[in-house]
Design an enzyme around this catalytic site. Structure first.
Site, PDB file in Angstrom:
ATOM      1  N   ARG A 128       0.849  -1.204   0.000  1.00  0.00           N
ATOM      2  CA  ARG A 128       0.000   0.000   0.000  1.00  0.00           C
ATOM      3  C   ARG A 128       0.877   1.243   0.000  1.00  0.00           C
ATOM      4  O   ARG A 128       1.792   1.351   0.822  1.00  0.00           O
ATOM      5  CB  ARG A 128      -0.927   0.034   1.220  1.00  0.00           C
ATOM      6  CG  ARG A 128      -2.053   1.073   1.090  1.00  0.00           C
ATOM      7  CD  ARG A 128      -2.902   1.172   2.355  1.00  0.00           C
ATOM      8  NE  ARG A 128      -2.164   1.808   3.430  1.00  0.00           N
ATOM      9  CZ  ARG A 128      -1.927   1.250   4.633  1.00  0.00           C
ATOM     10  NH1 ARG A 128      -2.384   0.043   4.903  1.00  0.00           N
ATOM     11  NH2 ARG A 128      -1.243   1.892   5.550  1.00  0.00           N
ATOM     12  N   GLU A 144       4.380   7.233   2.866  1.00  0.00           N
ATOM     13  CA  GLU A 144       5.222   6.056   3.025  1.00  0.00           C
ATOM     14  C   GLU A 144       4.722   4.956   2.106  1.00  0.00           C
ATOM     15  O   GLU A 144       3.599   5.007   1.590  1.00  0.00           O
ATOM     16  CB  GLU A 144       5.249   5.563   4.473  1.00  0.00           C
ATOM     17  CG  GLU A 144       3.897   5.171   5.031  1.00  0.00           C
ATOM     18  CD  GLU A 144       3.952   4.870   6.520  1.00  0.00           C
ATOM     19  OE1 GLU A 144       5.046   4.919   7.098  1.00  0.00           O
ATOM     20  OE2 GLU A 144       2.894   4.586   7.099  1.00  0.00           O
ATOM     21  N   ASN A 146       4.153   0.878   2.265  1.00  0.00           N
ATOM     22  CA  ASN A 146       4.037  -0.198   3.248  1.00  0.00           C
ATOM     23  C   ASN A 146       4.065  -1.554   2.560  1.00  0.00           C
ATOM     24  O   ASN A 146       3.333  -1.788   1.600  1.00  0.00           O
ATOM     25  CB  ASN A 146       2.711  -0.070   4.011  1.00  0.00           C
ATOM     26  CG  ASN A 146       2.605   1.236   4.760  1.00  0.00           C
ATOM     27  OD1 ASN A 146       3.145   1.401   5.836  1.00  0.00           O
ATOM     28  ND2 ASN A 146       1.897   2.202   4.165  1.00  0.00           N
ATOM     29  N   SER A 151      -4.223  -4.136   6.011  1.00  0.00           N
ATOM     30  CA  SER A 151      -5.158  -3.766   7.079  1.00  0.00           C
ATOM     31  C   SER A 151      -6.230  -2.806   6.575  1.00  0.00           C
ATOM     32  O   SER A 151      -5.941  -1.847   5.864  1.00  0.00           O
ATOM     33  CB  SER A 151      -4.385  -3.117   8.230  1.00  0.00           C
ATOM     34  OG  SER A 151      -5.230  -2.888   9.333  1.00  0.00           O
ATOM     35  N   LYS A 308      11.916   2.625   6.439  1.00  0.00           N
ATOM     36  CA  LYS A 308      11.993   4.059   6.137  1.00  0.00           C
ATOM     37  C   LYS A 308      13.347   4.431   5.523  1.00  0.00           C
ATOM     38  O   LYS A 308      13.431   5.338   4.699  1.00  0.00           O
ATOM     39  CB  LYS A 308      11.753   4.870   7.412  1.00  0.00           C
ATOM     40  CG  LYS A 308      10.419   4.599   8.104  1.00  0.00           C
ATOM     41  CD  LYS A 308       9.249   4.965   7.228  1.00  0.00           C
ATOM     42  CE  LYS A 308       7.944   4.914   8.020  1.00  0.00           C
ATOM     43  NZ  LYS A 308       7.625   3.577   8.529  1.00  0.00           N
ATOM     44  N   LYS A 366      10.963  10.185  11.596  1.00  0.00           N
ATOM     45  CA  LYS A 366      10.305   8.887  11.430  1.00  0.00           C
ATOM     46  C   LYS A 366      11.284   7.746  11.737  1.00  0.00           C
ATOM     47  O   LYS A 366      12.359   7.668  11.132  1.00  0.00           O
ATOM     48  CB  LYS A 366       9.774   8.738  10.000  1.00  0.00           C
ATOM     49  CG  LYS A 366       8.851   9.878   9.575  1.00  0.00           C
ATOM     50  CD  LYS A 366       8.311   9.699   8.188  1.00  0.00           C
ATOM     51  CE  LYS A 366       7.133   8.744   8.189  1.00  0.00           C
ATOM     52  NZ  LYS A 366       6.394   8.787   6.895  1.00  0.00           N
ATOM     53  N   GLU A 370       6.773   0.298  11.892  1.00  0.00           N
ATOM     54  CA  GLU A 370       5.462   0.650  11.368  1.00  0.00           C
ATOM     55  C   GLU A 370       4.485   0.857  12.508  1.00  0.00           C
ATOM     56  O   GLU A 370       4.775   0.600  13.669  1.00  0.00           O
ATOM     57  CB  GLU A 370       4.944  -0.473  10.455  1.00  0.00           C
ATOM     58  CG  GLU A 370       5.800  -0.681   9.223  1.00  0.00           C
ATOM     59  CD  GLU A 370       5.742   0.474   8.262  1.00  0.00           C
ATOM     60  OE1 GLU A 370       4.806   1.291   8.354  1.00  0.00           O
ATOM     61  OE2 GLU A 370       6.654   0.600   7.427  1.00  0.00           O
ATOM     62  N   GLY A 371       3.271   1.286  12.133  1.00  0.00           N
ATOM     63  CA  GLY A 371       2.214   1.453  13.124  1.00  0.00           C
ATOM     64  C   GLY A 371       2.122   2.876  13.622  1.00  0.00           C
ATOM     65  O   GLY A 371       3.058   3.657  13.543  1.00  0.00           O
ATOM     66  N   ARG A 454      -8.188   7.198   5.140  1.00  0.00           N
ATOM     67  CA  ARG A 454      -8.218   7.387   6.593  1.00  0.00           C
ATOM     68  C   ARG A 454      -8.212   8.882   6.868  1.00  0.00           C
ATOM     69  O   ARG A 454      -7.426   9.623   6.270  1.00  0.00           O
ATOM     70  CB  ARG A 454      -7.003   6.738   7.253  1.00  0.00           C
ATOM     71  CG  ARG A 454      -7.004   5.235   7.242  1.00  0.00           C
ATOM     72  CD  ARG A 454      -5.689   4.688   7.762  1.00  0.00           C
ATOM     73  NE  ARG A 454      -4.603   5.067   6.866  1.00  0.00           N
ATOM     74  CZ  ARG A 454      -3.322   4.813   7.118  1.00  0.00           C
ATOM     75  NH1 ARG A 454      -2.983   4.218   8.239  1.00  0.00           N
ATOM     76  NH2 ARG A 454      -2.381   5.159   6.263  1.00  0.00           N
TER      77      ARG A 454
END
Length: 480
Positions: A128, A144, A146, A151, A308, A366, A370-371, A454
Site C-alpha cells: 500500500r 510512506e 508499506n 489492514s 523508512k 520517522k 510501522e504502526g 483514513r
C-alpha cells in the site's frame, strides 16, 4: 500560513434532528455490515462495536486519485526490484542495523536464509502506498510505502456502499456518481489465491499469522470468508508466531508442515507489526517460515525493502534511475516524493540535523518501525535530535518534510461518543493497495486492487484507525 480548504460534498451544518437520525442509521448500517472492531478497553470476543468513521465522504481531487491508482503497479515493481538487490539493501541499512534491533533481527534471518540457499524463489506482496495532498497545488505526496499493508482493505471496501446509503438518506443521491468503487477485499484475496495456485500443491493450506489478541477482527475475518466463498477448496488457519513455533515443522523438502499438510502461503496480517517479537520462540518461528518452501507475504526482503531508510534512499539523486532508468515514468515517481533526508553521521546527515533544529515544524522524524504513534513532530523533534545528536541512535531515523494537506469540515462518528458530534476540521490520507507476485527475474502478477481513505482531526499528528487515532472514510472525487 493558513491551510487551504476543500468544500464538503454537501452544505454544512446538517439540521440537528436530521443529523441525529442519519447517524443512528449509519451506525446500525456499519454494525450490520461488519464495519466494526473489538473494544480495546473492555475486550470481549463476543462484542463488536462500530469502527470510527466519517459521516460524509471526504473530497479528493479526481486527477490526483487517478494518478495514485496509475502509479501503483509502477511502485509495486520498483519495490520488487529494490527487494531483490542484495547489495543495495545491505548498503542502505548498514547504519540502521547497528541501532535498530528489530530490523537487525530481520536482516540476520535474511542472511541465514541466503547462506543456506533460498527454498522459495517466489515473493508475494500486498502493498500500500499512502499519500497526503500538499496544499500548494493540491498534489499528492507520498507519506510512506508499506509492505505489510492489507489492514482495513476489507472494511474500506464496504465504505462506498455505506456513504451512498447516507447520501441518499440526506437527499443527495445525485452525488453518488462521484464516488469510486472499491474492490480492495476481492483484489487482495485474489492475490492470496493466485499465490496459492502458483505453489501448486492441492492439499496445501493458507496460514494467516495474527497477533495474540485480535481487535480488528472483522477486517481479518472478511479476508478468510471471501477466500472460503470463492475457493472452498482452500483451508485457512490462523496462528500466532508462538503457535507456529509449537505446531509446525519443516520436512525433508523444506515444506512447512501444519497438521500434516504443507503450507502454501504464509500471510502476515498487518495488525501484527510489533516493534520487536518479545520471545525467542517468535524469532525462531519467523526463521523457520522463511527457510520453508511456503510463499511468504511479505518475504523477509520485501519487509526490509519497506523500511523508512530504504524509502529515504530512493529519494536520493540518481537512485530511482538505477532501478527504473531515465524517463517520464521515473519523473512521475520522483514527483510524488516529499523531501527525505538521512540522519547518518556524514555531511548530509549533519546538514539535515541543522535544518531540523532551525525549523522543527517543517519536518517529521520517522523511525523504522510501522504502526501509529511512533513519529516525532514539532518541538519534540528538537528535543529528540539534541538528545541523539552524538548518539548512533539517530541513524535509525529519517527526516521527512512535513506535508500540510487541505482541510475539510466534517463529522467523525465514534463508538460511545455523544451524538451528534461537532463539526471539526479534518485531513485525509489516501492509501492505494497493490498486489505483486514474482521471482527476481519474472513477475507473474502486478496490479492495483483498491484503496482506503483514513481521516483524522486536523490537529492530530497520527491517523491510525486501529490505534484509535483516525477514522474510516471514502473519497468523493472533485474536478478542480
Amino acid at each position: 500560513m493558513s491551510q487551504s480548504r476543500l468544500k464538503s460534498c454537501i452544505p454544512l451544518p446538517i439540521d440537528h434532528k436530521i443529523l441525529v437520525s442519519v447517524i443512528e442509521k449509519a451506525k446500525d448500517w456499519a454494525l450490520m455490515h461488519g464495519v466494526g472492531m473489538r473494544d480495546k478497553k473492555h475486550f470481549n470476543k463476543d462484542v463488536i462495536q462500530i469502527a470510527p468513521f466519517v459521516l460524509l465522504p471526504s473530497p479528493f481531487p479526481r486527477t490526483e486519485f487517478n494518478k495514485a491508482v496509475e502509479l501503483q503497479p509502477i511502485l509495486n515493481e520498483l519495490m520488487h526490484k529494490v527487494a531483490h538487490d542484495d547489495e543495495f539493501l545491505e548498503k542502505t541499512l548498514q547504519n540502521a542495523l547497528q541501532v535498530d534491533e528489530f530490523t537487525a533481527n530481520l536482516f540476520d534471518i535474511w542472511v541465514k536464509v541466503r547462506e543456506e540457499g533460498i527454498t522459495q524463489s517466489l515473493s508475494f506482496g500486498l502493498f500500500r502506498s499512502d499519500y497526503l495532498m500538499q496544499r500548494d497545488g493540491n498534489r499528492i505526496k507520498q507519506v510512506e510505502f508499506n509492505t505489510i499493508a492489507s489492514s482495513f482493505g476489507a472494511l474500506t471496501s464496504h465504505l462506498p456502499s455505506m456513504s451512498r446509503y447516507i447520501l441518499r438518506q440526506l437527499g443527495h443521491g445525485d452525488l453518488i456518481k462521484n464516488m469510486p468503487e472499491n474492490r480492495a477485499l476481492s483484489g487482495l484475496c485474489t492475490g492470496i489465491t493466485d499465490a496459492y495456485d502458483l505453489f501448486g500443491v492441492p492439499s496445501a493450506v493458507v496460514l494467516f499469522v495474527v497477533e495474540e489478541v485480535s481487535y480488528n477482527i472483522c477486517d481479518q475475518r472478511f479476508h478468510e470468508f471471501e477466500i472460503s466463498e470463492k475457493r472452498p477448496d482452500i483451508m485457512i488457519y490462523r496462528k500466532t508466531l508462538n503457535e507456529i513455533y509449537e505446531e509446525t515443522r519443516l520436512n525433508e523438502k523444506k515444506q512447512l508442515i501444519l497438521e500434516d499438510r504443507p503450507v502454501a502461503v504464509v500471510y502476515y496480517r498487518s495488525g501484527y507489526e510489533p516493534a520487536q517479537y518479545p520471545t525467542s520462540k517468535e524469532w525462531d518461528a519467523r526463521l523457520r517460515v522463511e527457510k520453508s518452501s511456503a510463499i511468504k507475504c511479505p518475504s523477509i526482503h520485501y519487509q526490509l525493502a519497506g523500511t523508512k531508510k530504504v524509502q529515504q534512499a530512493l529519494a536520493a539523486p540518481g537512485v530511482l534511475e538505477k532501478f527504473m532508468g531515465a524517463g517520464a515514468t521515473t519523473g512521475r515517481v520522483r514527483d510524488i516524493f516529499a523531501g527525505l533526508y538521512s540522519l547518518d553521521f556524514d555531511e548530509n546527515g549533519e546538514r539535515a540535523v541543522d535544518m531540523a533544529l532551525a525549523d522543527a515544524e517543517r519536518f517529521v522524524l520517522k523511525p523504522q518501525r510501522e504502526g501509529g504513534g511512533n513519529n516525532v513532530y514539532g518541538a519534540d523533534i528538537r528535543d529528540a535530535l539534541l538528545r541523539m545528536r552524538h548518539s548512533r541512535e539517530r541513524a535509525a531515523y529519517i527526516l521527512m518534510e512535513r506535508i500540510l494537506p487541505p482541510l475539510v469540515a466534517g463529522y467523525v462518528v465514534r463508538p460511545g461518543a455523544a451524538v451528534p458530534p461537532p463539526i471539526t476540521d479534518l485531513v485525509s490520507e489516501l492509501g492505494i493497495f497493490g498486489v505483486i507476485i514474482g521471482t527476481k527475474d519474472k513477475i507473474y502478477c502486478n496490479k492495483q486492487v483498491g484503496h482506503m481513505l483514513r481521516t483524522k482531526l486536523a490537529d492530530a499528528n497520527e491517523g491510525g484507525v486501529a490505534a484509535g487515532l483516525g477514522a474510516l472514510d471514502s473519497p468523493y472525487l472533485l474536478d478542480i
